[in-house]
Design a protein around this motif. Structure first.
Motif, PDB file in Angstrom:
ATOM      1  N   PRO A  33      32.325  32.088  47.649  1.00  0.00           N
ATOM      2  CA  PRO A  33      32.899  31.972  46.300  1.00  0.00           C
ATOM      3  C   PRO A  33      33.357  33.328  45.772  1.00  0.00           C
ATOM      4  O   PRO A  33      32.876  34.381  46.214  1.00  0.00           O
ATOM      5  CB  PRO A  33      31.728  31.430  45.469  1.00  0.00           C
ATOM      6  CG  PRO A  33      30.824  30.763  46.471  1.00  0.00           C
ATOM      7  CD  PRO A  33      30.946  31.577  47.725  1.00  0.00           C
ATOM      8  N   ASP A  34      34.312  33.309  44.844  1.00  0.00           N
ATOM      9  CA  ASP A  34      34.776  34.542  44.224  1.00  0.00           C
ATOM     10  C   ASP A  34      33.596  35.289  43.612  1.00  0.00           C
ATOM     11  O   ASP A  34      32.736  34.680  42.951  1.00  0.00           O
ATOM     12  CB  ASP A  34      35.808  34.233  43.135  1.00  0.00           C
ATOM     13  CG  ASP A  34      37.065  33.583  43.695  1.00  0.00           C
ATOM     14  OD1 ASP A  34      37.134  33.381  44.921  1.00  0.00           O
ATOM     15  OD2 ASP A  34      37.967  33.276  42.899  1.00  0.00           O
ATOM     16  N   ARG A  35      33.551  36.592  43.831  1.00  0.00           N
ATOM     17  CA  ARG A  35      32.440  37.415  43.318  1.00  0.00           C
ATOM     18  C   ARG A  35      32.953  38.421  42.303  1.00  0.00           C
ATOM     19  O   ARG A  35      34.087  38.923  42.423  1.00  0.00           O
ATOM     20  CB  ARG A  35      31.783  38.174  44.478  1.00  0.00           C
ATOM     21  CG  ARG A  35      31.274  37.285  45.620  1.00  0.00           C
ATOM     22  CD  ARG A  35      30.138  36.405  45.199  1.00  0.00           C
ATOM     23  NE  ARG A  35      29.563  35.716  46.357  1.00  0.00           N
ATOM     24  CZ  ARG A  35      28.658  34.745  46.275  1.00  0.00           C
ATOM     25  NH1 ARG A  35      28.224  34.354  45.082  1.00  0.00           N
ATOM     26  NH2 ARG A  35      28.186  34.156  47.369  1.00  0.00           N
ATOM     27  N   PRO A  36      32.112  38.778  41.304  1.00  0.00           N
ATOM     28  CA  PRO A  36      32.526  39.818  40.354  1.00  0.00           C
ATOM     29  C   PRO A  36      32.767  41.135  41.076  1.00  0.00           C
ATOM     30  O   PRO A  36      32.006  41.518  41.965  1.00  0.00           O
ATOM     31  CB  PRO A  36      31.321  39.919  39.395  1.00  0.00           C
ATOM     32  CG  PRO A  36      30.599  38.624  39.543  1.00  0.00           C
ATOM     33  CD  PRO A  36      30.806  38.200  40.974  1.00  0.00           C
ATOM     34  N   SER A  37      33.838  41.821  40.697  1.00  0.00           N
ATOM     35  CA  SER A  37      34.188  43.071  41.368  1.00  0.00           C
ATOM     36  C   SER A  37      34.989  43.951  40.418  1.00  0.00           C
ATOM     37  O   SER A  37      35.608  43.475  39.461  1.00  0.00           O
ATOM     38  CB  SER A  37      35.001  42.775  42.631  1.00  0.00           C
ATOM     39  OG  SER A  37      35.349  43.959  43.301  1.00  0.00           O
ATOM     40  N   GLY A  38      34.997  45.262  40.704  1.00  0.00           N
ATOM     41  CA  GLY A  38      35.775  46.196  39.901  1.00  0.00           C
ATOM     42  C   GLY A  38      35.080  46.569  38.604  1.00  0.00           C
ATOM     43  O   GLY A  38      33.996  46.086  38.281  1.00  0.00           O
ATOM     44  N   ARG A  39      35.727  47.440  37.850  1.00  0.00           N
ATOM     45  CA  ARG A  39      35.125  47.918  36.596  1.00  0.00           C
ATOM     46  C   ARG A  39      34.920  46.798  35.596  1.00  0.00           C
ATOM     47  O   ARG A  39      33.957  46.774  34.847  1.00  0.00           O
ATOM     48  CB  ARG A  39      36.008  49.009  35.991  1.00  0.00           C
ATOM     49  CG  ARG A  39      36.021  50.293  36.804  1.00  0.00           C
ATOM     50  CD  ARG A  39      36.768  51.397  36.089  1.00  0.00           C
ATOM     51  NE  ARG A  39      36.707  52.649  36.831  1.00  0.00           N
ATOM     52  CZ  ARG A  39      37.266  53.782  36.417  1.00  0.00           C
ATOM     53  NH1 ARG A  39      37.953  53.800  35.268  1.00  0.00           N
ATOM     54  NH2 ARG A  39      37.160  54.888  37.140  1.00  0.00           N
ATOM     55  N   GLY A  40      35.847  45.839  35.588  1.00  0.00           N
ATOM     56  CA  GLY A  40      35.715  44.727  34.650  1.00  0.00           C
ATOM     57  C   GLY A  40      34.826  43.619  35.151  1.00  0.00           C
ATOM     58  O   GLY A  40      34.545  42.659  34.425  1.00  0.00           O
ATOM     59  N   MET A  41      34.341  43.743  36.409  1.00  0.00           N
ATOM     60  CA  MET A  41      33.485  42.737  37.032  1.00  0.00           C
ATOM     61  C   MET A  41      34.087  41.330  36.912  1.00  0.00           C
ATOM     62  O   MET A  41      33.408  40.357  36.601  1.00  0.00           O
ATOM     63  CB  MET A  41      32.079  42.778  36.423  1.00  0.00           C
ATOM     64  CG  MET A  41      31.341  44.069  36.671  1.00  0.00           C
ATOM     65  SD  MET A  41      31.123  44.416  38.461  1.00  0.00           S
ATOM     66  CE  MET A  41      29.891  43.202  38.890  1.00  0.00           C
ATOM     67  N   LYS A  42      35.374  41.254  37.170  1.00  0.00           N
ATOM     68  CA  LYS A  42      36.048  39.956  37.135  1.00  0.00           C
ATOM     69  C   LYS A  42      35.897  39.260  38.483  1.00  0.00           C
ATOM     70  O   LYS A  42      35.856  39.918  39.519  1.00  0.00           O
ATOM     71  CB  LYS A  42      37.532  40.150  36.819  1.00  0.00           C
ATOM     72  CG  LYS A  42      37.810  40.716  35.433  1.00  0.00           C
ATOM     73  CD  LYS A  42      39.319  40.855  35.199  1.00  0.00           C
ATOM     74  CE  LYS A  42      39.607  41.420  33.817  1.00  0.00           C
ATOM     75  NZ  LYS A  42      41.069  41.564  33.567  1.00  0.00           N
ATOM     76  N   PRO A  43      35.803  37.929  38.483  1.00  0.00           N
ATOM     77  CA  PRO A  43      35.725  37.201  39.753  1.00  0.00           C
ATOM     78  C   PRO A  43      36.931  37.539  40.632  1.00  0.00           C
ATOM     79  O   PRO A  43      38.078  37.472  40.187  1.00  0.00           O
ATOM     80  CB  PRO A  43      35.733  35.733  39.323  1.00  0.00           C
ATOM     81  CG  PRO A  43      35.206  35.749  37.921  1.00  0.00           C
ATOM     82  CD  PRO A  43      35.714  37.025  37.318  1.00  0.00           C
TER      83      PRO A  43
END
Length: 313
Positions: A33-43
């Motif tokens: 499944p899509d996981r939170p990532s990046g500075r914004g922790m977006k899926p």
């Protein structure tokens, strides 16, 4: 062949592309499944999801493979084989037995050496001179299945985890296409792994990337290479935390471990427990990656400055 493909990170992408380009039917793609990532922790979609969408493959993103309804859905596909590449989810026995020819895994080492989560980095850290790809018939163990095909690849003195990862991803793609061609002609048989020779490659921990200047220059250089690009080998000097991205070993230099004994356009020479290391690319924790010359122009380091001992030393 009719294939179910299971993979998630960029390492899996060349294999899926190669299988499709070889004319195999990609009946279903499984990815996490899509996981939170990046500075914004977006899926964020996995690399395999993006490729599956681009190629218009049927895609599923289950959180687990234990649900009876999902197993029934997989069985209804009537696949010849499932190809698994860095998927990240455990395949229950009931799933391993669904495809007619079972499940094949592309593993980035010469098994039985470096079973587990981080075979590429562990091979570099250990100073191995070669690694490679092993195609295995999956069983219930952790990378313990019978070996169907192996191809070796030399580890260069300047290989990083990234460069080796990219090369092995391509080699894995070639190997799985070759393995399926042999399997289709009943020309492939499994070879049991030598349990006595097995070694394990546990998941990396960030604390391992902190440089211990008491080690030899050769060992520290392996740390720099093995933790490039993630999480990056790091140390502190004059209260500044920095990552070291590129270095090379040089002859012995007089001084204490961690002491800077020379600076210049060619790099920053640091004494180690044995030998010395020339730091060629660095990055402050709040800055960008720079060559040593660029770094020195804005952050003057001088002979006599000393990198701090590893935490706990």
């Amino acid at each position: 062949m009719k294939i179910i493909f299971a993979g998630t990170p960029p390492f899996s992408v060349p294999a899926l592309e190669a299988l499709a380009n070889a004319g195999h039917e990609i009946a279903l793609v499984l990815t996490q499944p899509d996981r939170p990532s990046g500075r914004g922790m977006k899926p964020t979609a996995s690399a395999i999801k993006l490729l599956a969408q681009q190629r218009e493959f049927t895609l599923l993103q289950p959180y687990s493979l234990k649900q009876p309804e999902l197993r029934a859905q997989l069985a209804a596909i009537d696949a010849d084989v499932m190809v698994v590449v860095a998927y990240g989810l455990i395949l229950p026995s009931a799933v391993l037995n669904i495809p007619r020819l079972g499940c094949l895994n592309i593993h980035a080492s010469l098994l039985p050496r470096w079973r587990g989560a981080a075979p590429i980095q562990r091979a570099i850290l250990a100073g191995d001179r070669e690694t490679g790809i092993t195609i295995i018939q999956m069983d219930r163990g952790l990378d313990t299945g019978a070996m169907l095909l192996q191809r070796s690849d030399a580890i260069a003195v300047d290989d990083t985890a990234q460069t080796l990862h990219d090369r092995l991803a391509l080699l894995g793609a070639v190997c799985i296409v070759e393995a399926l061609a042999h399997l289709r002609e009943n020309m492939l048989s499994g070879v049991p792994q030598n349990e006595i020779a097995a070694t394990y490659a546990p998941k990396l921990e960030k604390k391992e990337a902190e440089i211990d200047w008491q080690l030899s220059a050769e060992n520290i250089n392996r740390v720099v290479r093995a933790f490039n690009p993630r999480p990056g080998a790091y140390s502190r000097v004059r209260g500044i935390s920095m990552k070291i991205w590129q270095a090379r070993v040089t002859a012995d230099a007089a001084g204490q471990p961690g002491e800077i004994v020379a600076t210049g356009r060619d790099g920053i020479v640091v004494v180690c427990g044995e030998g010395a290391l020339i730091l060629e690319a660095l990055q402050k924790s709040d800055g960008k990656k720079m060559s040593a010359a660029e770094f020195l122009s804005g952050h003057p380091l001088r002979p006599g400055d000393r990198f701090e001992p590893k935490l706990g030393d």
